[in-house]
Design a protein around this motif. Sequence first.
Motif, PDB file in Angstrom:
ATOM      1  N   VAL A 116       0.835  -1.205   0.000  1.00 31.06           N
ATOM      2  CA  VAL A 116       0.000   0.000   0.000  1.00 31.06           C
ATOM      3  C   VAL A 116       0.869   1.255   0.000  1.00 31.06           C
ATOM      4  N   VAL A 117       1.921   1.259   0.820  1.00 35.80           N
ATOM      5  CA  VAL A 117       2.807   2.426   0.886  1.00 35.80           C
ATOM      6  C   VAL A 117       3.510   2.642  -0.451  1.00 35.80           C
ATOM      7  N   VAL A 118       4.029   1.573  -1.040  1.00 39.68           N
ATOM      8  CA  VAL A 118       4.722   1.699  -2.327  1.00 39.68           C
ATOM      9  C   VAL A 118       3.749   2.146  -3.416  1.00 39.68           C
ATOM     10  N   THR A 119       2.518   1.650  -3.364  1.00 37.31           N
ATOM     11  CA  THR A 119       1.514   2.099  -4.333  1.00 37.31           C
ATOM     12  C   THR A 119       1.269   3.598  -4.208  1.00 37.31           C
ATOM     13  N   GLY A 120       1.186   4.079  -2.978  1.00 34.00           N
ATOM     14  CA  GLY A 120       1.001   5.513  -2.778  1.00 34.00           C
ATOM     15  C   GLY A 120       2.170   6.329  -3.302  1.00 34.00           C
ATOM     16  N   LEU A 121       3.406   5.837  -3.096  1.00 31.69           N
ATOM     17  CA  LEU A 121       4.573   6.560  -3.591  1.00 31.69           C
ATOM     18  C   LEU A 121       4.623   6.576  -5.117  1.00 31.69           C
ATOM     19  N   LEU A 122       4.269   5.461  -5.738  1.00 35.02           N
ATOM     20  CA  LEU A 122       4.273   5.410  -7.199  1.00 35.02           C
ATOM     21  C   LEU A 122       3.116   6.203  -7.804  1.00 35.02           C
ATOM     22  N   SER A 123       2.124   6.534  -7.006  1.00 35.51           N
ATOM     23  CA  SER A 123       1.010   7.342  -7.508  1.00 35.51           C
ATOM     24  C   SER A 123       1.320   8.834  -7.505  1.00 35.51           C
ATOM     25  N   LEU A 124       2.444   9.220  -6.921  1.00 35.79           N
ATOM     26  CA  LEU A 124       2.808  10.634  -6.908  1.00 35.79           C
ATOM     27  C   LEU A 124       3.233  11.097  -8.301  1.00 35.79           C
ATOM     28  N   PRO A 125       3.033  12.362  -8.607  1.00 38.74           N
ATOM     29  CA  PRO A 125       3.433  12.860  -9.935  1.00 38.74           C
ATOM     30  C   PRO A 125       4.932  12.746 -10.200  1.00 38.74           C
ATOM     31  N   ILE A 126       5.759  12.864  -9.162  1.00 39.70           N
ATOM     32  CA  ILE A 126       7.202  12.805  -9.384  1.00 39.70           C
ATOM     33  C   ILE A 126       7.687  11.393  -9.695  1.00 39.70           C
ATOM     34  N   ALA A 127       6.816  10.395  -9.591  1.00 34.62           N
ATOM     35  CA  ALA A 127       7.223   9.013  -9.853  1.00 34.62           C
ATOM     36  C   ALA A 127       7.214   8.676 -11.332  1.00 34.62           C
ATOM     37  N   THR A 128       6.623   9.506 -12.168  1.00 34.70           N
ATOM     38  CA  THR A 128       6.545   9.252 -13.610  1.00 34.70           C
ATOM     39  C   THR A 128       7.376  10.283 -14.359  1.00 34.70           C
ATOM     40  N   THR A 129       7.809   9.917 -15.552  1.00 35.19           N
ATOM     41  CA  THR A 129       8.597  10.841 -16.373  1.00 35.19           C
ATOM     42  C   THR A 129       7.743  11.964 -16.939  1.00 35.19           C
ATOM     43  N   SER A 130       6.461  11.729 -17.097  1.00 35.72           N
ATOM     44  CA  SER A 130       5.575  12.762 -17.633  1.00 35.72           C
ATOM     45  C   SER A 130       5.165  13.790 -16.585  1.00 35.72           C
ATOM     46  N   GLY A 131       5.370  13.502 -15.308  1.00 31.44           N
ATOM     47  CA  GLY A 131       4.979  14.413 -14.248  1.00 31.44           C
ATOM     48  C   GLY A 131       3.516  14.342 -13.888  1.00 31.44           C
ATOM     49  N   GLU A 132       2.802  13.386 -14.440  1.00 31.98           N
ATOM     50  CA  GLU A 132       1.391  13.196 -14.124  1.00 31.98           C
ATOM     51  C   GLU A 132       1.216  11.969 -13.240  1.00 31.98           C
ATOM     52  N   ARG A 133       0.094  11.939 -12.549  1.00 35.94           N
ATOM     53  CA  ARG A 133      -0.203  10.786 -11.702  1.00 35.94           C
ATOM     54  C   ARG A 133      -0.423   9.536 -12.561  1.00 35.94           C
ATOM     55  N   SER A 134       0.145   8.445 -12.121  1.00 36.05           N
ATOM     56  CA  SER A 134      -0.055   7.194 -12.840  1.00 36.05           C
ATOM     57  C   SER A 134      -1.423   6.615 -12.516  1.00 36.05           C
ATOM     58  N   ASP A 135      -1.873   5.732 -13.357  1.00 31.42           N
ATOM     59  CA  ASP A 135      -3.134   5.042 -13.099  1.00 31.42           C
ATOM     60  C   ASP A 135      -2.993   4.185 -11.837  1.00 31.42           C
ATOM     61  N   PHE A 136      -4.066   4.123 -11.042  1.00 26.20           N
ATOM     62  CA  PHE A 136      -4.002   3.384  -9.781  1.00 26.20           C
ATOM     63  C   PHE A 136      -3.649   1.921 -10.012  1.00 26.20           C
ATOM     64  N   LEU A 137      -4.238   1.309 -11.011  1.00 29.90           N
ATOM     65  CA  LEU A 137      -3.977  -0.107 -11.261  1.00 29.90           C
ATOM     66  C   LEU A 137      -2.526  -0.332 -11.686  1.00 29.90           C
ATOM     67  N   ASP A 138      -1.977   0.578 -12.487  1.00 31.81           N
ATOM     68  CA  ASP A 138      -0.571   0.441 -12.876  1.00 31.81           C
ATOM     69  C   ASP A 138       0.342   0.590 -11.660  1.00 31.81           C
ATOM     70  N   ALA A 139       0.027   1.547 -10.780  1.00 32.30           N
ATOM     71  CA  ALA A 139       0.836   1.725  -9.569  1.00 32.30           C
ATOM     72  C   ALA A 139       0.720   0.518  -8.652  1.00 32.30           C
ATOM     73  N   LEU A 140      -0.484   0.002  -8.454  1.00 30.73           N
ATOM     74  CA  LEU A 140      -0.684  -1.170  -7.604  1.00 30.73           C
ATOM     75  C   LEU A 140       0.009  -2.390  -8.189  1.00 30.73           C
ATOM     76  N   PHE A 141      -0.118  -2.588  -9.488  1.00 25.20           N
ATOM     77  CA  PHE A 141       0.498  -3.743 -10.141  1.00 25.20           C
ATOM     78  C   PHE A 141       2.020  -3.691 -10.010  1.00 25.20           C
TER      79      PHE A 141
END
Length: 536
Positions: A116-141
């Motif tokens: 859950v914690v890692v999913t939340g971190l990957l959902s942040l905008p800074i976690a993607t190269t585009s600077g946008e929030r990733s899809d929840f399912l992609d972050a969870l997966f």
Amino acid sequence: MATVPQTDTAQEPEPDHGSRRGSGPGPHAARQRQAHWHAPLVGVVGRPWKRYKKHPAGARSTDDADEPPVHPSLPGTEPTGLRRLLRHIEPLSQIARAARFYPARLAVIVFAAIIVVVTGLLSLPIATTSGERSDFLDALFTATSAVCVTGLSTVDTATYWSTFGHVVIILAAAVGGLGVMTLASLLSLAVSRHVGLTQRMLAASENQSRLGEVGHLLRAVIYTAAGCELLLTLMLLPRFLGHGLDVGHALWYAAFMGLSIFNNAGFVIMPEGLGAYATDWWIGLPIILGTFMGAVGFPVILDIMGRRRRPRTWSLHTKLTLTTYVALTIASTLAIAAFEWHNPLTYGALPTSGKIMTALINGVNARSSGLSTIPPEHMHEATWFLQDALMFVGGGSASTAGGIKVSTFAVLLLAIFAEARGDRDIEAFGRRITPSTVRLSVAVAFIGSSVIGLATLLLLQMTDLSLDRILFEVISAFATVGLSTGITPSLPASAKYVIVALMFIGRVGTMTAASALALRERRRVIRMPEARPMIG
């Protein structure tokens, strides 16, 4: 009327026998009284327990021997103000109790919490190269795949996630590689400041250690993992520098791949992937050695390091794991090379040295790591089926690998051979394997097969894909391998959730999940009479 033997050490008044001075108690009577005294109880630390007298309220004895000794606190162990505060926090006390009495259940909860914690971190905008929030399912997966050290991904790991996302992914894989029970033991040490008896038993059961060495074992596991990962980083760094990368990128790639290889995570952050290094032995050899070190298990590594000059004294678990792992590696390397040697989409375009190195990598990657220098989707169906069997077996117990484990597979084979020969006992390396171990192996294999069968049926119903591709994807997720025929990104959302559940169950372990969900252990006093139903 029977007399009760005296248990107090107080002297009794001697009886008056008149004027007969020679008829007193004497030494013989004293020995008879001493024979009725109880021997002092012996504690768990080998020292006798003293019997302290209880004084009535308001009274205080002046005899210091009657009072229990007060041991002063050692320097540096006095509870600080923060520690006193933490002791009175109710959630922490509940966690400490769970770590002591329900460690398997706590391990599942902690593992899920980390996801859950890692999913939340990957959902942040800074976690993607585009600077946008990733899809929840992609972050969870991706989070589940990282924590469960699988390597399957619905997006391109190298280009979709930023440097921050890559750091989160590899740290999650490092934590997941320590193992579920090791993680629960570390939590118990941090909260309770000691390892409880129940926790010691479960940790010793997984790591094949004595109860008194669990605390030492946990430190050894962390030191061993850090040492192997550092060694792999140093082996990969010169080669990345030789490919024209600057020091910063070369060091980052080497460190990321060193962690990914040892933890069998299966993630690659080079934009060109591993295909560009299909003939590079300086890249392929660390993958082979690192995958082997991470997949055989921490108990095997520690046993070999502790008794490296006395192989005959290695434990049965170490001998079974090494023998089965090496035998399966050799057999799978030769078989995959024979199947793919002339395939123009895989081995056909490589030189002979590249074919040999790729065959060795495929001999170990199908059991745990999932790192491949050739695309698995272009392999023959026969190779897929062989890799299905290899992924289902997996690696060693208490390792970064998944599957039912090679020791389980070895015990099942030994049981079959013993039954075929008509032997009463199942023996290996001069040791007799207990029936409970055989029952546990059968249960693990059956539960794993049932989970794979159910997930395959679900994905066949959810998609229009063929059985061979679905089965390959399901076994890869359950065994936390990470190989894929290329169907992961195109799966519907419902099928991706099934893969997420498979990765979690495969990493937590079938028996650990079952014990965590069990409310209590059944203990039957009365045993039924034996009977022999017809088999076969």
